[in-house]
Design an enzyme around this catalytic site. Structure first.
Site, PDB file in Angstrom:
ATOM      1  N   ASP A  67    -110.580  47.670 -30.105  1.00 18.49           N
ATOM      2  CA  ASP A  67    -109.450  48.587 -30.053  1.00 18.49           C
ATOM      3  C   ASP A  67    -109.702  49.675 -29.017  1.00 18.49           C
ATOM      4  OD1 ASP A  67    -106.996  49.964 -31.330  1.00 18.49           O
ATOM      5  OD2 ASP A  67    -108.534  51.508 -31.424  1.00 18.49           O
ATOM      6  N   TYR A 120    -107.622  56.921 -24.363  1.00 19.40           N
ATOM      7  CA  TYR A 120    -109.086  57.005 -24.477  1.00 19.40           C
ATOM      8  C   TYR A 120    -109.747  57.021 -23.103  1.00 19.40           C
ATOM      9  CZ  TYR A 120    -108.162  55.434 -29.307  1.00 19.40           C
ATOM     10  OH  TYR A 120    -107.686  55.291 -30.595  1.00 19.40           O
ATOM     11  N   LYS A 159    -103.129  50.770 -26.820  1.00 20.12           N
ATOM     12  CA  LYS A 159    -101.972  51.569 -27.236  1.00 20.12           C
ATOM     13  C   LYS A 159    -101.373  52.297 -26.037  1.00 20.12           C
ATOM     14  CE  LYS A 159    -104.901  53.447 -30.450  1.00 20.12           C
ATOM     15  NZ  LYS A 159    -105.957  52.423 -30.503  1.00 20.12           N
ATOM     16  N   HIS A 209     -98.587  54.533 -29.442  1.00 18.40           N
ATOM     17  CA  HIS A 209     -99.693  55.345 -29.946  1.00 18.40           C
ATOM     18  C   HIS A 209     -99.233  56.488 -30.851  1.00 18.40           C
ATOM     19  CE1 HIS A 209    -104.040  56.755 -28.858  1.00 18.40           C
ATOM     20  NE2 HIS A 209    -103.760  56.989 -30.113  1.00 18.40           N
TER      21      HIS A 209
END
Length: 284
Positions: free
Chosen positions: A46, A51, A76, A106
């Site tokens: 994931d 990120y 996401k 997200h």
């Protein structure tokens, strides 16, 4: 050790129930962690635009030597990209792959309906195998269900023994959606991890308290993605398939629920998310 557990999503796609999350990992950390996880038997990874480690995740997948089909890759879309026609293509490019197994919205921030339409288009074009939502409430999910052409398959949200989301899960089940837990260990809260019940069960099964909690998730039907950069923790977080909690033990853990969340969304926060642009083009 017996094998990984899988769940069949509402469109027939098979998804591993135990994976690794890369939230808060730098590119170097994400690359090392994902490679370590894949070598240790994990098949679910994931990540997210926000990120800023998608390139590193893509590199680790290639370095693993595994066939792309063996890996279930989830990422996401971030709110500031919901209205960008090429958001999915750019995400694929960063990941160095021609398809994503599961793509999520997200945050329910900004023009998330436009974001959902982008995902539906990518799904129909075969660039995405399943789509879903992250951090949506029941009311927000209902809104998507009213307008969608492709039904969301997964809701990723905060779930752990102190916040078991039983009502939300009942609603999701009725809609053919599955839940995926982030903060599966309660944001590392020692009070949660060191609950006497988990200590007792850990002794009984010769496991750690964290492994007991992760096993509870799996038996509850929750997909888990604990994040770690520690190779020992990565290994232990996947060593969950050689024991099973009894119905009685599952009920005892059910009794720990206190609707306690560690993350609280707010209109102010969502507004901030909508205007925040992650530096995706600057990542290593």
């Amino acid at each position: 050790m017996s094998e990984q557990m899988y769940v069949i999503l509402n469109n027939g796609v098979s998804m591993p129930m135990a994976g690794i999350g890369t939230f808060l990992l730098s590119p170097d950390e994400a690359e090392a962690s994902v490679l370590s996880a894949l070598k240790g038997g994990y098949r679910l990874i994931d990540t997210a635009n926000a990120y800023v480690n998608e390139k590193a995740v893509g590199r680790a997948m290639k370095q693993s030597g595994l066939d792309r089909k063996e890996i279930f890759l989830e990422t996401k879309l971030w709110p500031s990209f919901y209205e960008q026609e090429d958001a999915v293509e750019k995400t694929l490019e960063r990941l160095g792959t021609d398809y994503i197994d599961l793509l999520l919205i997200h945050q329910p921030a900004g023009n998330y309906v436009a974001g959902y339409r982008l995902m539906e288009k990518a799904y129909k074009e075969g660039k995405v195998r399943a789509i879903g939502l992250s951090n949506f409430t029941e009311a927000q999910i209902r809104e998507i269900l009213k307008i969608c052409e492709v039904k969301p398959a997964v809701l990723q949200t905060e779930v752990h023994p102190y916040s078991q989301e039983k009502e939300l899960k009942e609603f999701l089940t009725s809609e053919g959606m599955v839940i995926q837990a982030w903060y599966p260990l309660g944001h590392g809260d020692r009070n949660l991890i060191e609950e006497p019940l988990f200590t007792r069960l850990a002794g009984r099964y010769h496991k750690s308290n964290a492994q007991i909690i992760l096993r509870w998730h799996l038996q509850s039907g929750n997909i888990v993605i604990p994040g770690s950069k520690n190779p020992d923790h990565i290994r232990d977080n996947f060593d969950l398939f050689d024991f099973e909690l009894t119905g009685e033990e599952m009920e005892e853990i059910g009794g720990l629920n206190r609707n306690k969340r560690y993350y609280t969304s707010s209109p102010e926060l969502l507004k901030k998310y909508a205007s925040m642009v992650p530096p995706v083009d600057e990542q290593k």
